[in-house]
Design a protein around this motif. Structure first.
Motif, PDB file in Angstrom:
ATOM      1  N   ALA A 414       5.542  46.322  48.192  1.00  0.00           N
ATOM      2  CA  ALA A 414       4.975  47.427  48.957  1.00  0.00           C
ATOM      3  C   ALA A 414       4.313  46.924  50.230  1.00  0.00           C
ATOM      4  N   ALA A 415       3.581  45.808  50.136  1.00  0.00           N
ATOM      5  CA  ALA A 415       2.912  45.246  51.315  1.00  0.00           C
ATOM      6  C   ALA A 415       3.933  44.794  52.351  1.00  0.00           C
ATOM      7  N   ASP A 416       4.999  44.118  51.898  1.00  0.00           N
ATOM      8  CA  ASP A 416       6.040  43.666  52.826  1.00  0.00           C
ATOM      9  C   ASP A 416       6.749  44.854  53.465  1.00  0.00           C
ATOM     10  N   ALA A 417       7.039  45.881  52.663  1.00  0.00           N
ATOM     11  CA  ALA A 417       7.728  47.067  53.187  1.00  0.00           C
ATOM     12  C   ALA A 417       6.889  47.758  54.252  1.00  0.00           C
ATOM     13  N   LEU A 449       9.794  38.186  57.195  1.00  0.00           N
ATOM     14  CA  LEU A 449       9.397  38.600  55.850  1.00  0.00           C
ATOM     15  C   LEU A 449      10.539  38.283  54.889  1.00  0.00           C
ATOM     16  N   PRO A 450      10.237  37.816  53.687  1.00  0.00           N
ATOM     17  CA  PRO A 450      11.288  37.375  52.752  1.00  0.00           C
ATOM     18  C   PRO A 450      12.361  38.428  52.504  1.00  0.00           C
ATOM     19  N   GLY A 451      13.594  38.095  52.860  1.00  0.00           N
ATOM     20  CA  GLY A 451      14.716  38.979  52.616  1.00  0.00           C
ATOM     21  C   GLY A 451      14.978  40.001  53.702  1.00  0.00           C
ATOM     22  N   TYR A 452      14.016  40.229  54.580  1.00  0.00           N
ATOM     23  CA  TYR A 452      14.156  41.306  55.551  1.00  0.00           C
ATOM     24  C   TYR A 452      15.058  40.944  56.726  1.00  0.00           C
ATOM     25  N   GLU A 453      15.465  39.689  56.822  1.00  0.00           N
ATOM     26  CA  GLU A 453      16.421  39.346  57.871  1.00  0.00           C
ATOM     27  C   GLU A 453      17.754  40.049  57.642  1.00  0.00           C
ATOM     28  N   ARG A 454      17.978  40.528  56.405  1.00  0.00           N
ATOM     29  CA  ARG A 454      19.229  41.207  56.079  1.00  0.00           C
ATOM     30  C   ARG A 454      19.046  42.720  55.966  1.00  0.00           C
TER      31      ARG A 454
END
Length: 465
Positions: A414-417, A449-454
């Motif tokens: 939730a924080a990353d989103a 952010l982890p994974g958000y490059e995709r």
């Protein structure tokens, strides 16, 4: 039959814990030895699936639940599998007990009244998001109750047990109308049920809205003080007249009473329209009452879409549905061409189906190994696929081993989103104002952010730059 801790079922599931028998049957915590994660195994009562037609219907219902995919506020169902002729459900194991447990143990009310009310808001919103996701997929849960909401240790709420869920016809599901889209009544828990359920009528999405409101009442009151769900609206009116407080429980804000009464209209067509609307209203009320937003973030389902396709493919592989699994992996890659788990799983599936030679499969995995040399999570999938390929090529392994995408749920997700959304909004604003260096800086921070490059929206933005 009751299994014991330490038993291995089908050579694949290790029994770790046995829970008391619930409404459906016995629940076990099992270790999936291939996936390396814990699952909840639900073994139905002997009379629950007695006739062959019941078994078929039950398996179809579980398949519908499994097709909901990944959502932070829905407990993931992987599949049903027959053990000794009985169809058992394999679902996500959630470590914090049920919402009902949190109420009876009073864990829900820790930290004083203000903290408790804010926590109730948070759970009610997540609960609504989970049911909204089901409704968007044309499912009416029909047995919404606090015992069917599981809690993680960090306070994430997950709706579970869609075993009674009814499917709305596709044409009606697209409209999601409350008045005309109905499903056959399949069962209920009387204390939470709607008036239409009590009468045995066909139900709509609105029946879940009634039962959700009853659950919110229970959270504020600390227990169920009515025998039948259809009288809950009268119980709420009496509670309001007596000061909106039960001894030892937090006071229900007047605005929440008003919202719940709109959910408890006896005519389904007069209830609030959707759980998305309900969640938005609750978020607004939290800000109005506490002067700050609720500490939950609406799930980014677009970000989860590729992982959901991959993980459904893994579940299909586990039950021998190789062709369907291959299609899910291919669809995942069409959404996210760099998805590491899906790419590796596709190699495993194609090799297992004899459409890839050992040499070609090994070459593809070696290429992935080089491309993803600086991505530890991706390399784990490559390593797993290579190990299985070597064993299979030498005849030491037959059952394919695939990699699940790590579920992105809970407070950290939730924080990353929320951070990604803020940064992307800033990047888009900077781009519209021709501040290109600022736009580049913001998007770079977002994709770190982890994974958000995709993330599809990040990729689209970068392409426009």
């Amino acid at each position: 039959m009751k299994w014991e801790v330490g038993q291995i079922l089908l050579g694949q599931y290790g029994i770790k814990q046995v829970f008391e028998s619930g409404g459906m049957g016995i629940v076990y915590k099992v270790r999936h030895l291939g996936w390396g994660i814990d699952l909840a195994l639900k073994h139905p009562r002997a009379n629950f699936t007695h006739a062959p037609s019941q078994v078929t219907a039950f398996e179809q219902e579980i398949e519908t639940w499994a097709e909901l995919g990944l959502h932070p506020n829905v407990a993931t169902c992987h599949y049903s599998r027959q053990i000794n002729g009985v169809p058992c459900v394999f679902a996500e194991f959630v470590d914090g007990g049920s919402l009902r447990d949190w109420i009876t143990s009073r864990r829900l009310y820790r930290g004083g009244e203000e903290a408790a009310v804010s926590r109730i808001f948070s759970i009610a919103v997540q609960f609504a998001w989970g049911l909204a996701w089901a409704h968007q997929h044309g499912l009416v849960h029909q047995d919404v109750k606090t015992g069917n909401v599981l809690m993680t240790m960090d306070g994430t709420a997950k709706v579970t047990d869609f075993g009674l869920a009814g499917t709305i016809a596709q044409s009606s599901a697209a409209q999601l109308g409350l008045g005309s889209s109905t499903v056959t009544f399949a069962g209920w828990t009387p204390a939470y049920g709607s008036p239409e359920q009590a009468q045995g009528l066909r139900v709509t999405l609105a029946t879940d809205i009634w039962s959700w409101a009853v659950c919110v009442m229970e959270m504020f009151m600390g227990d169920i003080c009515w025998q039948s769900g259809p009288v809950a609206s009268e119980a709420l009116k009496a509670y309001d007249q007596q000061g909106r407080r039960t001894r030892g429980m937090p006071e229900m804000p007047q605005e929440v009473v008003t919202l719940l009464l709109h959910c408890l209209e006896r005519d389904p067509a007069r209830r609030l329209n959707s759980f998305s609307q309900i969640a938005d209203l609750l978020m607004h009320l939290h800000t109005k009452i506490f002067g700050e937003p609720c500490d939950v973030v609406e799930p980014d389902t677009e970000f989860l879409a590729a992982d959901a396709l991959n993980n459904r493919g893994v579940s299909l592989m586990d039950t021998g549905r190789i062709k369907e699994a291959t299609q899910r992996f291919q669809k995942c890659i069409s959404v996210d061409e760099s998805h590491p788990e899906a790419n590796c799983n596709l190699v495993v599936a194609q090799f297992h189906a004899h459409s890839l030679s050992p040499l070609k499969a090994k070459q593809i995995l070696e290429r992935f190994n080089q491309e993803w040399h600086n991505q530890p999570d991706a390399l784990r999938s490559v390593t797993s696929a290579m190990l299985w390929l070597n064993k299979a090529a030498s005849g030491d392994a037959t059952h394919p081993v695939c990699s699940l995408a790590i579920p992105r749920t809970g407070a950290e997700h939730a924080a990353d989103a929320a951070r990604f959304k803020r940064l992307l909004t800033k990047a888009e604003a900077a781009m519209s104002e021709s501040r290109y260096s600022d736009a580049q800086r913001y998007i770079q921070m977002a994709i770190e952010l982890p994974g958000y490059e995709r993330h599809p929206r990040a990729k689209n933005f970068i392409e426009k730059m």
